[in-house]
Scaffold this motif. Structure first.
Motif, short mmCIF file in Angstrom:
data_model
loop_
_atom_site.label_atom_id
_atom_site.label_comp_id
_atom_site.label_asym_id
_atom_site.label_seq_id
_atom_site.Cartn_x
_atom_site.Cartn_y
_atom_site.Cartn_z
N PRO A 57 -63.65 -64.41 -31.59
CA PRO A 57 -64.21 -65.45 -32.42
C PRO A 57 -64.43 -64.93 -33.76
O PRO A 57 -65.19 -64.24 -34.11
CB PRO A 57 -65.88 -65.26 -31.81
CG PRO A 57 -65.66 -63.78 -30.95
CD PRO A 57 -64.09 -63.66 -30.68
N ASN A 58 -63.36 -65.18 -34.62
CA ASN A 58 -63.04 -64.86 -35.93
C ASN A 58 -62.79 -65.84 -36.83
O ASN A 58 -61.86 -66.39 -36.89
CB ASN A 58 -62.13 -63.82 -35.86
CG ASN A 58 -61.75 -63.15 -37.22
OD1 ASN A 58 -62.39 -63.45 -38.12
ND2 ASN A 58 -61.09 -62.12 -37.14
N GLU A 59 -63.73 -66.30 -37.55
CA GLU A 59 -63.51 -67.20 -38.83
C GLU A 59 -62.53 -66.81 -39.96
O GLU A 59 -62.30 -67.70 -40.72
CB GLU A 59 -64.67 -68.00 -38.98
CG GLU A 59 -65.46 -68.66 -37.82
CD GLU A 59 -66.75 -69.46 -38.35
OE1 GLU A 59 -66.69 -69.80 -39.76
OE2 GLU A 59 -67.63 -69.93 -37.68
N PHE A 82 -60.26 -71.08 -38.40
CA PHE A 82 -60.52 -71.09 -36.93
C PHE A 82 -61.88 -71.20 -36.99
O PHE A 82 -62.69 -70.25 -37.40
CB PHE A 82 -59.74 -70.06 -36.28
CG PHE A 82 -60.15 -70.05 -34.77
CD1 PHE A 82 -59.92 -70.83 -33.91
CD2 PHE A 82 -60.91 -68.96 -34.33
CE1 PHE A 82 -60.01 -71.01 -32.63
CE2 PHE A 82 -61.13 -69.04 -33.12
CZ PHE A 82 -60.48 -70.04 -32.08
N SER A 83 -62.64 -72.22 -36.39
CA SER A 83 -64.13 -71.92 -35.82
C SER A 83 -64.00 -72.29 -34.37
O SER A 83 -63.69 -72.76 -33.55
CB SER A 83 -64.46 -73.53 -36.48
OG SER A 83 -65.91 -73.65 -36.24
N THR A 84 -65.03 -70.95 -34.05
CA THR A 84 -65.51 -71.04 -32.63
C THR A 84 -66.53 -71.61 -32.39
O THR A 84 -67.50 -71.82 -33.26
CB THR A 84 -65.50 -69.24 -32.24
OG1 THR A 84 -66.57 -68.95 -33.00
CG2 THR A 84 -64.30 -68.61 -32.49
N ALA A 85 -66.41 -72.31 -31.11
CA ALA A 85 -67.49 -73.02 -30.57
C ALA A 85 -68.65 -72.03 -29.80
O ALA A 85 -69.82 -72.29 -29.47
CB ALA A 85 -67.24 -73.84 -29.46
N ALA A 86 -68.08 -70.75 -29.44
CA ALA A 86 -69.00 -70.06 -28.88
C ALA A 86 -68.61 -68.48 -28.98
O ALA A 86 -67.41 -68.22 -29.60
CB ALA A 86 -68.90 -70.09 -27.15
N VAL A 87 -69.30 -67.40 -28.61
CA VAL A 87 -69.00 -65.93 -28.76
C VAL A 87 -67.63 -65.81 -28.18
O VAL A 87 -66.47 -65.19 -28.90
CB VAL A 87 -69.90 -65.15 -28.47
CG1 VAL A 87 -69.59 -63.56 -28.63
CG2 VAL A 87 -71.06 -65.40 -29.47
N THR A 94 -61.91 -75.00 -32.72
CA THR A 94 -61.22 -75.91 -33.49
C THR A 94 -60.46 -75.30 -34.98
O THR A 94 -61.08 -74.27 -35.23
CB THR A 94 -62.17 -77.25 -34.08
OG1 THR A 94 -63.08 -76.69 -34.87
CG2 THR A 94 -62.66 -77.90 -33.04
N ILE A 95 -59.53 -76.18 -35.28
CA ILE A 95 -58.95 -75.95 -36.74
C ILE A 95 -59.58 -76.54 -37.77
O ILE A 95 -59.69 -77.82 -37.49
CB ILE A 95 -57.52 -75.87 -36.52
CG1 ILE A 95 -57.12 -74.90 -35.44
CG2 ILE A 95 -56.89 -75.49 -37.93
CD1 ILE A 95 -55.54 -75.24 -35.39
N ILE A 96 -60.07 -76.22 -38.89
CA ILE A 96 -60.77 -76.94 -39.92
C ILE A 96 -60.00 -76.83 -41.24
O ILE A 96 -59.69 -75.63 -41.68
CB ILE A 96 -62.07 -76.52 -40.19
CG1 ILE A 96 -62.89 -76.58 -38.70
CG2 ILE A 96 -62.74 -77.57 -41.19
CD1 ILE A 96 -64.05 -75.93 -38.86
N PHE A 123 -52.07 -68.87 -37.11
CA PHE A 123 -51.92 -68.01 -36.04
C PHE A 123 -53.24 -67.54 -35.42
O PHE A 123 -54.10 -67.05 -36.29
CB PHE A 123 -51.12 -66.42 -36.77
CG PHE A 123 -49.59 -66.89 -36.42
CD1 PHE A 123 -48.89 -66.54 -35.55
CD2 PHE A 123 -49.14 -67.24 -37.72
CE1 PHE A 123 -47.30 -66.66 -35.69
CE2 PHE A 123 -47.93 -67.36 -37.86
CZ PHE A 123 -46.85 -67.22 -36.95
N LEU A 124 -53.44 -67.39 -34.36
CA LEU A 124 -54.57 -67.39 -33.43
C LEU A 124 -54.70 -65.78 -32.87
O LEU A 124 -53.74 -65.89 -32.06
CB LEU A 124 -55.27 -68.30 -32.82
CG LEU A 124 -55.64 -69.85 -33.41
CD1 LEU A 124 -55.82 -70.82 -32.42
CD2 LEU A 124 -56.50 -69.63 -34.56
#
Length: 127
Positions: A57-59, A82-87, A94-96, A123-124
């Motif tokens: 979970p790393n923006e 990268f946007s995480t929906a949860a921990v 999603t990618i924004i 890269f995630l």
């Protein structure tokens, strides 16, 4: 993979997306959209990431996007985060894509038209 692109209707446009696990702890995600005459936006877009992985979970995971304006031949570039929906990220993450903290929509950063192309790459990191 077939991502969900929120706030966007593909219509007669074309899209393709790919991912590859490049290392034990990394996944490379890339894709593109070629806009058709009936493609449309309703708000800023987000792009879902491939399922089946647990992402950190790393923006601060930042990628890039590019837009080719078919009318002028000009290219615009920006970043995607990268946007995480949860921990523990997974389904719903999603990618924004954005330019100077503004989302991508029908008129930002260009007024999208038929044959314009949006590409993204990021890269995630896996947990």
């Amino acid at each position: 993979y077939s991502p969900t692109i929120s706030s966007f209707t593909l219509g007669d446009g074309v899209t393709n997306s790919y991912y590859k696990q490049t290392a034990e702890d990394m996944v490379h995600v890339r894709g593109w959209i070629k806009f058709g005459s009936t493609s449309s936006f309703s708000a800023n877009i987000t792009i879902t990431v491939p399922g089946g992985f647990t992402y950190l979970p790393n923006e601060w995971m930042v990628g890039s996007f590019a837009i080719r304006d078919s009318n002028t031949g000009n290219r615009s570039t920006g970043s995607c985060v990268f946007s995480t929906a949860a921990v523990t990220a997974g389904t719903g993450s999603t990618i924004i894509p954005h330019v100077n903290s503004q989302g991508i929509n029908a008129t930002t950063p260009i007024t999208f038209a038929t044959d314009d192309v949006l590409t993204w790459s990021i890269f995630l990191q896996l947990a």
